[in-house]
Design a protein around this motif. Sequence first.
Motif, PDB file in Angstrom:
ATOM      1  N   PHE A 116      53.746  69.310  39.540  1.00 22.66           N
ATOM      2  CA  PHE A 116      52.690  69.518  40.750  1.00 22.66           C
ATOM      3  C   PHE A 116      51.738  68.854  40.624  1.00 22.66           C
ATOM      4  O   PHE A 116      50.745  68.507  39.713  1.00 22.66           O
ATOM      5  N   PRO A 117      51.340  68.001  41.892  1.00 25.95           N
ATOM      6  CA  PRO A 117      50.300  66.977  41.903  1.00 25.95           C
ATOM      7  C   PRO A 117      48.941  67.853  41.862  1.00 25.95           C
ATOM      8  O   PRO A 117      48.758  68.481  42.885  1.00 25.95           O
ATOM      9  N   VAL A 118      48.179  67.752  40.834  1.00 31.73           N
ATOM     10  CA  VAL A 118      46.818  68.714  40.846  1.00 31.73           C
ATOM     11  C   VAL A 118      45.871  68.315  41.851  1.00 31.73           C
ATOM     12  O   VAL A 118      45.258  69.259  42.514  1.00 31.73           O
ATOM     13  N   LYS A 119      45.933  67.251  42.462  1.00 28.07           N
ATOM     14  CA  LYS A 119      44.907  67.069  43.619  1.00 28.07           C
ATOM     15  C   LYS A 119      45.432  67.683  45.053  1.00 28.07           C
ATOM     16  O   LYS A 119      44.048  67.894  45.804  1.00 28.07           O
ATOM     17  N   CYS A 120      46.301  68.239  44.813  1.00 28.26           N
ATOM     18  CA  CYS A 120      46.583  69.017  46.042  1.00 28.26           C
ATOM     19  C   CYS A 120      45.829  70.569  46.033  1.00 28.26           C
ATOM     20  O   CYS A 120      45.365  71.072  47.261  1.00 28.26           O
ATOM     21  N   GLY A 268      53.922  58.505  50.859  1.00 28.03           N
ATOM     22  CA  GLY A 268      52.905  59.171  51.704  1.00 28.03           C
ATOM     23  C   GLY A 268      53.278  60.569  51.820  1.00 28.03           C
ATOM     24  O   GLY A 268      54.361  61.163  51.873  1.00 28.03           O
ATOM     25  N   SER A 269      52.263  61.305  52.339  1.00 29.84           N
ATOM     26  CA  SER A 269      52.162  62.811  52.483  1.00 29.84           C
ATOM     27  C   SER A 269      53.021  63.122  53.832  1.00 29.84           C
ATOM     28  O   SER A 269      53.066  62.344  54.765  1.00 29.84           O
ATOM     29  N   GLN A 270      53.538  64.403  53.888  1.00 26.51           N
ATOM     30  CA  GLN A 270      54.128  64.902  55.131  1.00 26.51           C
ATOM     31  C   GLN A 270      54.858  63.812  55.790  1.00 26.51           C
ATOM     32  O   GLN A 270      54.741  63.406  56.654  1.00 26.51           O
ATOM     33  N   GLY A 304      58.084  60.954  43.933  1.00 24.07           N
ATOM     34  CA  GLY A 304      56.806  61.337  44.399  1.00 24.07           C
ATOM     35  C   GLY A 304      56.469  62.452  45.455  1.00 24.07           C
ATOM     36  O   GLY A 304      57.323  63.590  45.071  1.00 24.07           O
ATOM     37  N   GLY A 305      55.615  62.565  46.295  1.00 27.30           N
ATOM     38  CA  GLY A 305      55.359  63.715  47.326  1.00 27.30           C
ATOM     39  C   GLY A 305      55.829  63.339  48.323  1.00 27.30           C
ATOM     40  O   GLY A 305      56.875  62.667  48.531  1.00 27.30           O
ATOM     41  N   GLY A 306      55.449  64.037  49.363  1.00 25.78           N
ATOM     42  CA  GLY A 306      55.876  63.839  50.725  1.00 25.78           C
ATOM     43  C   GLY A 306      56.766  65.085  51.551  1.00 25.78           C
ATOM     44  O   GLY A 306      56.849  64.887  52.796  1.00 25.78           O
ATOM     45  N   LEU A 307      57.110  65.718  50.612  1.00 23.68           N
ATOM     46  CA  LEU A 307      58.138  66.851  51.186  1.00 23.68           C
ATOM     47  C   LEU A 307      57.200  67.724  52.201  1.00 23.68           C
ATOM     48  O   LEU A 307      56.245  67.910  51.845  1.00 23.68           O
ATOM     49  N   SER A 353      60.199  65.174  41.226  1.00 18.12           N
ATOM     50  CA  SER A 353      59.257  65.253  42.474  1.00 18.12           C
ATOM     51  C   SER A 353      58.065  65.772  42.168  1.00 18.12           C
ATOM     52  O   SER A 353      57.906  66.407  41.472  1.00 18.12           O
ATOM     53  N   GLU A 354      57.093  64.909  43.130  1.00 21.82           N
ATOM     54  CA  GLU A 354      55.585  65.530  42.996  1.00 21.82           C
ATOM     55  C   GLU A 354      55.289  66.265  44.316  1.00 21.82           C
ATOM     56  O   GLU A 354      54.297  65.911  44.947  1.00 21.82           O
ATOM     57  N   SER A 355      55.844  67.196  44.644  1.00 25.05           N
ATOM     58  CA  SER A 355      55.649  68.057  45.901  1.00 25.05           C
ATOM     59  C   SER A 355      54.413  68.815  45.824  1.00 25.05           C
ATOM     60  O   SER A 355      54.446  69.952  45.058  1.00 25.05           O
ATOM     61  N   GLY A 356      53.509  68.576  46.369  1.00 25.72           N
ATOM     62  CA  GLY A 356      52.225  69.382  46.686  1.00 25.72           C
ATOM     63  C   GLY A 356      52.162  70.318  47.693  1.00 25.72           C
ATOM     64  O   GLY A 356      52.098  71.516  47.491  1.00 25.72           O
ATOM     65  N   ARG A 357      52.148  69.677  48.812  1.00 21.76           N
ATOM     66  CA  ARG A 357      52.119  70.435  50.182  1.00 21.76           C
ATOM     67  C   ARG A 357      53.150  71.563  50.381  1.00 21.76           C
ATOM     68  O   ARG A 357      52.808  72.315  50.830  1.00 21.76           O
ATOM     69  N   ALA A 358      54.354  70.978  49.894  1.00 25.54           N
ATOM     70  CA  ALA A 358      55.456  71.825  50.110  1.00 25.54           C
ATOM     71  C   ALA A 358      55.257  73.141  49.242  1.00 25.54           C
ATOM     72  O   ALA A 358      55.770  74.190  49.767  1.00 25.54           O
ATOM     73  N   ALA A 576      47.120  73.650  50.698  1.00 23.06           N
ATOM     74  CA  ALA A 576      47.062  72.537  50.385  1.00 23.06           C
ATOM     75  C   ALA A 576      45.995  71.557  50.955  1.00 23.06           C
ATOM     76  O   ALA A 576      45.688  71.253  52.053  1.00 23.06           O
ATOM     77  N   TYR A 577      45.212  70.912  49.898  1.00 23.72           N
ATOM     78  CA  TYR A 577      44.054  69.936  50.325  1.00 23.72           C
ATOM     79  C   TYR A 577      42.841  70.533  50.749  1.00 23.72           C
ATOM     80  O   TYR A 577      41.777  69.843  50.733  1.00 23.72           O
ATOM     81  N   GLN A 578      42.785  71.662  51.690  1.00 18.99           N
ATOM     82  CA  GLN A 578      41.799  72.131  52.361  1.00 18.99           C
ATOM     83  C   GLN A 578      40.635  72.314  51.510  1.00 18.99           C
ATOM     84  O   GLN A 578      39.477  72.125  51.869  1.00 18.99           O
TER      85      GLN A 578
END
Length: 670
Positions: A116-120, A268-270, A304-307, A353-358, A576-578
């Motif tokens: 899990f990418p902690v920054k998310c 990249g994300s999303q 990476g992320g991006g999912l 994978s580093e899926s954060g948003r998903a 995520a991110y907000q």
Amino acid sequence: MALADPPSASIPDSASLGRSDPWTATDAAALYGLDRWGDPYFSVGARGHVMVQPRGDRGGSLDLVELVRELQGRDLSLPLLIRFDDILEDRLERLHGAFERAITQYGYDGRYQGVFPVKCNQQRHVVEQLVESGRRWHFGLEAGSKAELLIALSLLDDPDALLICNGYKDRRYIETAILARRLGRQPVVVIEQADEVERIIAASSALGGAPFIGIRAKLSARSTGRWGSSVGERAKFGLSIPDVLSTVERLREAGLLDDLRLLHFHVGSQINDIAVLKDALQEAGQIYAELTRLGAPMGFLDVGGGLGIDYDGSRTATAASTNYSLQNYANDVVATIRECCEPHGIRPPTLVSESGRALASHFSVLVFDVLGAGGHGEAVPPAAEGEALILRNLRDTHAAIAAIAAERTVDGQDAGERGVVERLQEAWNDALKFKEDALNAFRLGYLSLPERATAERLTWASCQAIARQLEGLAADTVIPQELQALPAALAGTYYANLSVFRSAPDTWAIDQLFPVLPIHRLDERPTRLGSFADLTCDSDGKIARFIDRGQVKPLLELHGLRPGEPYWIGLFLGGAYQEVMGNLHNLFGSTNAVHIRLAAGGAYRVEHVVRGNTNAEVLEAMEHDPDLLLERLRLASEQAIGRGDLAISDARRLMAHLRASLEQTTYLEA
Ligand SMILES: *Cc1c(COP(=O)(O)O)cnc(C)c1O
């Protein structure tokens, strides 16, 4: 036209507003897209409330409105961030399930092991929950800074979980990772910049031990959309192919090539379009094979992320959506990497994978209340004695519209919809003409301010009356553009008890769309169009872009406010991110937050309560001392008392308000 120009983007099609057939919760689910983006976690219940299924389709359901009521009863005021930890767990399960299915289906001779990418979302309870729920898969964490590394090192106690160290790294960061390996952790230091290899070599020789090493490659495959520039030659992170080669040689010279275990990329994300991912995977698969050939043991490929998340449920490659499912994503990763490895006879890597948003988007729901609504009423002001001709004309026009309405009710649909539309258009032309006359008369001094006000009220009342008539027309009636625009011209501003900058910053910063809808009254036809204005004194503090199946609409279908009754709005998919991107604009601080767990028998547990920032806290964040501020005001009150300008009782009241405010959250009290 004297009315405000209607917004240029699409206005909701007339099927959604008005129309005479009965309205059900199913209509609401379709209108707000809940049946698409909400599946399987959010739906509309028979009472017109949003229902939450925190465990997805594995059973159990909570009434979101009842939940908010009961949380309010615990003195947790709105705006309120509700985090459903079961959803977080379910997302984790789905991610692993998808990869497990893909691995079986393609006969992949390797594993999946995510991080899990902690920054998310760095919130303590969120990261703790993910580590706890992810234990059975040895799910790890990804850190992009020293503070995140500290979180990851300290919370991740599973020796088999990966700890991916990304971001810029100084000597201390690298040494920390090397030493952490001796604590039994598995840190992988990913080289993102060409000069980091020298720091790794120096730190390793100083400490007599190396970290696991990864290389982030700059791919040529480009993503589309907002984060497209995360890859490509000019990307901020990653090594170009020549740099990858020289890094490998430097590691070999320093005797560290045996520690090179991982290839990383991030497009990249999303990611909206799966085709982008496929290109990237093919390119990365080949680089992985080459690195193996160069003598690195490797073993891990980190995609990476991006999912992406289908925010609007449209299943398209547009910004707020994705043209693939979680399963499609996993299938493509597994199948493409298998294809890359097979011809080379290379052992397939463990896929990371580093899926954060998903993972983190669905689990949190922001609920805020509406403090009031602006807009135009339909009340007809009473006629004054000897009213000006212009006003009488407007009054007659309004009466004419009312007459059309009355006839239609008597004749049923027999009058012919065409005739009705024509007469409404004619009446509207008259109203606009008379309103213009009224304005001219005012400018020339023939009409007083109250008379002008009456003219404007009569025009809006006519506008409302026409809009209402349009609602009742058969669905296939052709309505002229000008009349179609009336509902939008009548749109109201709903004043929201929140700060967009704090709670949904990406709506402002990058025009991101989140699903927004009332969480109750969904069994009731929405009769108004509106957008939201927040508490900040900033004209950007608004939500005026809404999901619309692959498009964007500037106005949302809403209900009229009822006196004494709350109107609660939910903003969904914002986990995520907000929170971390949110800022203190106007000194609005964090909102109250709760963690909810489903319990047996339809009950729930409030696992954690995270109180929102108090006014004292946000003041302190700006280096103010609340006690000092209070003391100054106390002195000022004493002086005012001395001058005889302030009664002692009023001074006491003033100080009590100030003290109470310091202890409370920064939002308005209901
Ligand atoms: C931000 C980021 C992620 C997370 O991306 P999502 O789109 O949230 O999955 C993963 N890896 C890296 C390197 C990142 O910078």
